[in-house]
Scaffold this motif. Sequence first.
Motif, mmCIF file in Angstrom:
data_model
loop_
_atom_site.group_PDB
_atom_site.id
_atom_site.type_symbol
_atom_site.label_atom_id
_atom_site.label_comp_id
_atom_site.label_asym_id
_atom_site.label_seq_id
_atom_site.Cartn_x
_atom_site.Cartn_y
_atom_site.Cartn_z
ATOM 1 N N PHE A 6 13.714 -5.844 -8.428
ATOM 2 C CA PHE A 6 13.634 -4.657 -9.565
ATOM 3 C C PHE A 6 12.210 -4.028 -9.433
ATOM 4 N N MET A 7 12.160 -2.668 -9.534
ATOM 5 C CA MET A 7 11.090 -2.014 -9.167
ATOM 6 C C MET A 7 10.858 -0.908 -10.616
ATOM 7 N N THR A 8 9.739 -0.676 -11.124
ATOM 8 C CA THR A 8 9.523 0.303 -12.043
ATOM 9 C C THR A 8 8.143 0.894 -12.035
ATOM 10 N N ILE A 9 7.872 2.194 -12.606
ATOM 11 C CA ILE A 9 6.832 2.897 -12.748
ATOM 12 C C ILE A 9 6.352 2.978 -14.232
ATOM 13 N N GLY A 10 5.209 2.310 -14.274
ATOM 14 C CA GLY A 10 4.970 2.036 -15.842
ATOM 15 C C GLY A 10 4.603 3.458 -16.587
ATOM 16 N N GLU A 69 6.209 4.149 1.678
ATOM 17 C CA GLU A 69 6.342 5.551 1.646
ATOM 18 C C GLU A 69 7.113 6.223 0.315
ATOM 19 N N ASN A 70 6.889 7.385 0.131
ATOM 20 C CA ASN A 70 7.793 7.796 -0.998
ATOM 21 C C ASN A 70 8.492 8.863 -0.556
ATOM 22 N N ARG A 71 8.307 9.516 0.667
ATOM 23 C CA ARG A 71 9.181 10.809 1.356
ATOM 24 C C ARG A 71 9.579 10.089 2.791
ATOM 25 N N VAL A 94 2.625 -5.426 -6.132
ATOM 26 C CA VAL A 94 1.780 -4.324 -6.969
ATOM 27 C C VAL A 94 1.608 -3.285 -5.761
ATOM 28 N N ARG A 95 2.043 -2.092 -6.240
ATOM 29 C CA ARG A 95 1.921 -0.694 -5.581
ATOM 30 C C ARG A 95 0.573 -0.020 -5.543
ATOM 31 N N LEU A 96 -0.323 -0.069 -4.382
ATOM 32 C CA LEU A 96 -1.334 0.518 -4.649
ATOM 33 C C LEU A 96 -1.711 1.635 -3.812
ATOM 34 N N GLY A 97 -2.222 2.938 -4.154
ATOM 35 C CA GLY A 97 -2.802 3.777 -3.486
ATOM 36 C C GLY A 97 -4.147 4.161 -3.479
ATOM 37 N N THR A 98 -4.496 4.792 -4.586
ATOM 38 C CA THR A 98 -5.932 5.283 -4.713
ATOM 39 C C THR A 98 -7.112 4.166 -4.888
ATOM 40 N N ALA A 99 -6.468 2.956 -5.176
ATOM 41 C CA ALA A 99 -7.421 1.865 -5.132
ATOM 42 C C ALA A 99 -7.977 1.328 -3.967
ATOM 43 N N GLY A 157 3.180 -2.088 -11.385
ATOM 44 C CA GLY A 157 1.982 -1.883 -11.264
ATOM 45 C C GLY A 157 1.538 -1.034 -10.202
ATOM 46 N N MET A 158 0.388 -0.244 -10.526
ATOM 47 C CA MET A 158 -0.232 0.822 -9.505
ATOM 48 C C MET A 158 -1.809 0.481 -9.801
ATOM 49 N N SER A 159 -2.533 1.443 -9.157
ATOM 50 C CA SER A 159 -3.957 1.166 -9.212
ATOM 51 C C SER A 159 -4.543 1.193 -10.815
ATOM 52 N N GLY A 160 -3.829 1.822 -11.510
ATOM 53 C CA GLY A 160 -4.233 2.179 -12.882
ATOM 54 C C GLY A 160 -3.641 1.108 -13.872
ATOM 55 N N GLU A 174 -8.865 8.918 -3.765
ATOM 56 C CA GLU A 174 -8.036 9.957 -4.343
ATOM 57 C C GLU A 174 -7.316 10.812 -3.170
ATOM 58 N N ARG A 175 -5.989 10.845 -3.585
ATOM 59 C CA ARG A 175 -5.233 11.650 -2.482
ATOM 60 C C ARG A 175 -5.922 12.990 -2.420
ATOM 61 N N PRO A 176 -5.368 13.488 -1.334
ATOM 62 C CA PRO A 176 -5.849 15.222 -1.385
ATOM 63 C C PRO A 176 -5.061 16.010 -2.467
ATOM 64 N N LEU A 187 0.871 -1.420 0.189
ATOM 65 C CA LEU A 187 -0.036 -0.028 0.030
ATOM 66 C C LEU A 187 0.828 1.266 0.017
ATOM 67 N N ALA A 188 0.504 2.050 -0.911
ATOM 68 C CA ALA A 188 1.361 3.286 -1.070
ATOM 69 C C ALA A 188 0.702 4.461 -0.173
ATOM 70 N N THR A 189 1.125 4.758 0.860
ATOM 71 C CA THR A 189 0.654 5.516 1.943
ATOM 72 C C THR A 189 0.790 6.962 1.990
ATOM 73 N N LYS A 190 1.378 7.700 0.749
ATOM 74 C CA LYS A 190 1.850 8.920 0.769
ATOM 75 C C LYS A 190 0.500 9.806 0.850
ATOM 76 N N THR A 191 0.804 10.721 1.755
ATOM 77 C CA THR A 191 -0.436 11.803 2.031
ATOM 78 C C THR A 191 -1.330 11.147 3.078
ATOM 79 N N VAL A 250 10.776 1.801 1.315
ATOM 80 C CA VAL A 250 10.988 3.215 0.516
ATOM 81 C C VAL A 250 10.772 2.929 -0.918
ATOM 82 N N ILE A 251 9.698 3.813 -1.593
ATOM 83 C CA ILE A 251 9.317 3.628 -2.802
ATOM 84 C C ILE A 251 9.517 5.045 -3.573
ATOM 85 N N GLY A 252 10.073 5.949 -3.113
ATOM 86 C CA GLY A 252 10.314 7.098 -3.620
ATOM 87 C C GLY A 252 12.060 7.619 -3.841
HETATM 88 C C1 LIG Z 1 1.753 6.838 -5.459
HETATM 89 C C2 LIG Z 1 2.622 5.570 -5.569
HETATM 90 C C3 LIG Z 1 1.993 4.335 -6.074
HETATM 91 C C4 LIG Z 1 0.410 4.319 -6.120
HETATM 92 O O1 LIG Z 1 -0.158 4.992 -7.113
HETATM 93 P P1 LIG Z 1 -1.725 4.749 -7.412
HETATM 94 O O2 LIG Z 1 -1.996 5.145 -8.718
HETATM 95 O O3 LIG Z 1 -2.506 5.703 -6.195
HETATM 96 O O4 LIG Z 1 -2.160 3.329 -6.904
HETATM 97 C C5 LIG Z 1 2.739 3.547 -6.496
HETATM 98 N N1 LIG Z 1 3.907 3.394 -6.870
HETATM 99 C C6 LIG Z 1 4.775 4.711 -6.382
HETATM 100 C C7 LIG Z 1 6.276 4.867 -6.527
HETATM 101 C C8 LIG Z 1 3.910 5.812 -6.089
HETATM 102 O O5 LIG Z 1 4.670 7.058 -5.700
#
Ligand SMILES: *Cc1c(COP(=O)(O)O)cnc(C)c1O
Length: 250
Positions: free
Chosen positions: A177-181, A73-75, A237-242, A221-224, A246-248, A50-54, A95-97
Amino acid sequence: MTRSGTVPVVTVPDSDRIARVTTRLAEVRARVDDAARAAGRDPADVRLLLATKTMTADVVRAAVDAGATLLGENRVQELVAKAPELAGTGATFHVIGPLQSNKVNAALRWADCVQTVAALDLAERLDRRCATVDRHLDVMVQVNVSGEESKHGVAPDAALDLAVAVAALPRLRLVGFMTIGARSDDDAVVRAGFARLRQVRDDVLASGAPGTSAARVLSLGMSGDLEPAVGVGATIVRLGTAVFGERPTP
Ligand SMILES: *Cc1c(COP(=O)(O)O)cnc(C)c1O
């Protein structure tokens, strides 16, 4: 801060997020399970982070109470604020940021894994700090598979060399290994990027280089875009909004 007139303002109360988190977590788990089965994979091989930022510690705790065990957490500032409040729950933080070198000590206090190693100097700094405090650390190499300039990560062509160098550091354990799509509506483009990460992983494992044999995780992979990610082989898979909504808006 000024707001563009077209950006909707999101102010969701914690109580709303907390009330929904159990259902949302079950729904997204079902999405992941479906995607895994559709790809002929065992759903148990895909973990949710779970991506817990904000999100506040109260909201994160509700997710942990609902069964979440892996948080990201990103930060470092947010990590340091929330992790102590969740100590004792058994949940672990990654740490994911991007990690700045002056935040290494604080990050190491609260994180079990740094997923965002994209240069050897950061890895060396982590390794030295681990030696000082006599511990080991799991790390992943972050790869920029889309080439988008806004994205952190080593270029795919340089990822093998970096991974081999990181894996050789005595206090670091290269776990994957990690990536953002890619930011694209075209599923084929997104999948090709994810497949590039899988190829990097397979090349590193095939290299047989010292310390690389545990480098099996694919954090993608993220929510989208979790369906293509699971289809290509994501093990996290790293999930925030799902999960949180929505984040503030800042
Ligand atoms: C915010 C974040 C996510 C989650 O994103 P959502 O689209 O909200 O699921 C996953 N990975 C990283 C690195 C992020 O910063």
